[in-house]
Design a protein around this motif. Sequence first.
Motif, PDB file in Angstrom:
ATOM      1  N   ARG A  29      11.826   9.382  35.476  1.00  0.00           N
ATOM      2  CA  ARG A  29      12.416  10.259  36.486  1.00  0.00           C
ATOM      3  C   ARG A  29      13.455  11.200  35.870  1.00  0.00           C
ATOM      4  N   TRP A  30      14.299  10.686  34.999  1.00  0.00           N
ATOM      5  CA  TRP A  30      15.262  11.532  34.279  1.00  0.00           C
ATOM      6  C   TRP A  30      15.806  10.709  33.118  1.00  0.00           C
ATOM      7  N   PRO A  49      17.447   7.403  37.128  1.00  0.00           N
ATOM      8  CA  PRO A  49      17.173   7.167  38.548  1.00  0.00           C
ATOM      9  C   PRO A  49      16.322   5.924  38.810  1.00  0.00           C
ATOM     10  N   ASN A  50      15.580   5.467  37.803  1.00  0.00           N
ATOM     11  CA  ASN A  50      14.788   4.248  37.946  1.00  0.00           C
ATOM     12  C   ASN A  50      15.587   2.992  37.618  1.00  0.00           C
ATOM     13  N   ASN A  51      16.879   3.168  37.288  1.00  0.00           N
ATOM     14  CA  ASN A  51      17.794   2.048  37.099  1.00  0.00           C
ATOM     15  C   ASN A  51      17.301   1.079  36.021  1.00  0.00           C
ATOM     16  N   THR A 139      25.706  11.171  44.618  1.00  0.00           N
ATOM     17  CA  THR A 139      24.370  11.117  45.227  1.00  0.00           C
ATOM     18  C   THR A 139      23.826   9.698  45.125  1.00  0.00           C
ATOM     19  N   ASP A 140      22.765   9.443  45.857  1.00  0.00           N
ATOM     20  CA  ASP A 140      22.090   8.154  45.764  1.00  0.00           C
ATOM     21  C   ASP A 140      21.061   8.114  44.635  1.00  0.00           C
ATOM     22  N   TYR A 141      20.854   9.237  43.964  1.00  0.00           N
ATOM     23  CA  TYR A 141      19.796   9.334  42.971  1.00  0.00           C
ATOM     24  C   TYR A 141      20.157   8.649  41.659  1.00  0.00           C
ATOM     25  N   GLU A 142      21.442   8.664  41.282  1.00  0.00           N
ATOM     26  CA  GLU A 142      21.850   8.155  39.972  1.00  0.00           C
ATOM     27  C   GLU A 142      22.879   7.032  40.066  1.00  0.00           C
ATOM     28  N   HIS A 285      11.575  14.376  32.153  1.00  0.00           N
ATOM     29  CA  HIS A 285      10.747  13.209  32.444  1.00  0.00           C
ATOM     30  C   HIS A 285      10.099  12.615  31.197  1.00  0.00           C
TER      31      HIS A 285
END
Length: 300
Positions: A29-30, A49-51, A139-142, A285
Motif C-alpha cells: 500500500r505504501w 498502511p498494512n501495519n 488519518t486512519d490510514y497510517e 507500492h
Amino acid sequence: MERYELTQDRFKRYVLPNAELEKLAEGFRWTEGPVWFGDRDELLFSDLPNNRVMRWSESGGLSVFRRDSDFENGHTRDREGRLLSCSHRGRRIHRTELDGSITSLVERYQGRRLNSPNDIVVKSDGTIWFSDPHYGIQTDYEGGKQEPELPASVYRFDPRSGVLTVVADDFQGPNGLCFSPDERLLYIVETGLQFAKDPVQHIRVFDVQDDGRLTGGRVFCTISPGNADGIRCDEDGNLWSSAGDGVHCIDPGGELMGKILVPSTVANFTFGGRNRSRLFLCASHSVYAIFTNTRGASRP
C-alpha cells in the motif's frame, strides 16, 4: 524509461551505465522505512498502511518480518546492531532486542505523549535522533486518528542517561534526517503541514555542536518535482534525496548533480548490499534497487 538525468557531468562518476533499475517486490500500500542488515544480507521495510514490516533478501525473496507492527514507519540500527523503530500508533520509539523482544525507549516528553515518530538516525556516540510530526495521527490510514499533545519537533535521546531533548522546534512537519559523514552537520527535511494548500517543503542543514545542540538551520535545497522525504549521505558528503520522480543527488553546496529516475514516487531509500553501494528504494507500492558507483556514508 531513461534511468538517469544528468544536471552536471560530475554525476556520471556516481552511476553505472550498465546497472539496471530492478523491481524487487510490489503489491504494497505504501512502502517506507528501509534499513539494511549487512550481517544477515537482508532488507527490512515498512508496508505502513498494512501495519506490517517486510523482509527481502537475494536468497530468500520476500516474507513478512513482523505483523501488527503498531504502524512502524522509520527504522535504523543502533551501535549494537539492534533494530530501532518509529511507531505511529504507539507514538513511541522502540527497540527490537537480539532475542526478538521489544523494549519501549521513548514515549513522552515532559509528561505528554509524542505525536507519531517518523524518521530516525543514530549518531556514533549512541544517541538517537528522530523527527516527530503529526502525520501518523492525522488519518486512519497510517496509524489512526489521535489528538496531538506536543508541537512537531526533532528530538535527541541518550539511551545511557534516559534524557530526551528537543533539538529543533521550528518545523511544521519535520521528516527525514541524515548526518554528514563527519557528523558535523544534520540535514532535516521539512514537508510542512499535511493538508495545507501550499506547504513549506525544503531541506535544511544545521551545525551539530559537541554538546548535542543544533545551530544554524539554513535552507539547503528544495526538491522538485514532489518533495523530499527520506535522505541519505554518501561517502563523499553528497546528499541523496527522495523525490516525485526518483532520487536526486545534491552536492555539499546544495547544487543538484543528477537524478536516478523511478516510475513512481520514492518515499524513502537506503544504501545497502555489497559495500553499501546498492540503493534500495521504497517507491509507493513497490521496492526497487539499483547499483551505484558510490557508497553510503559509514559512521565514524
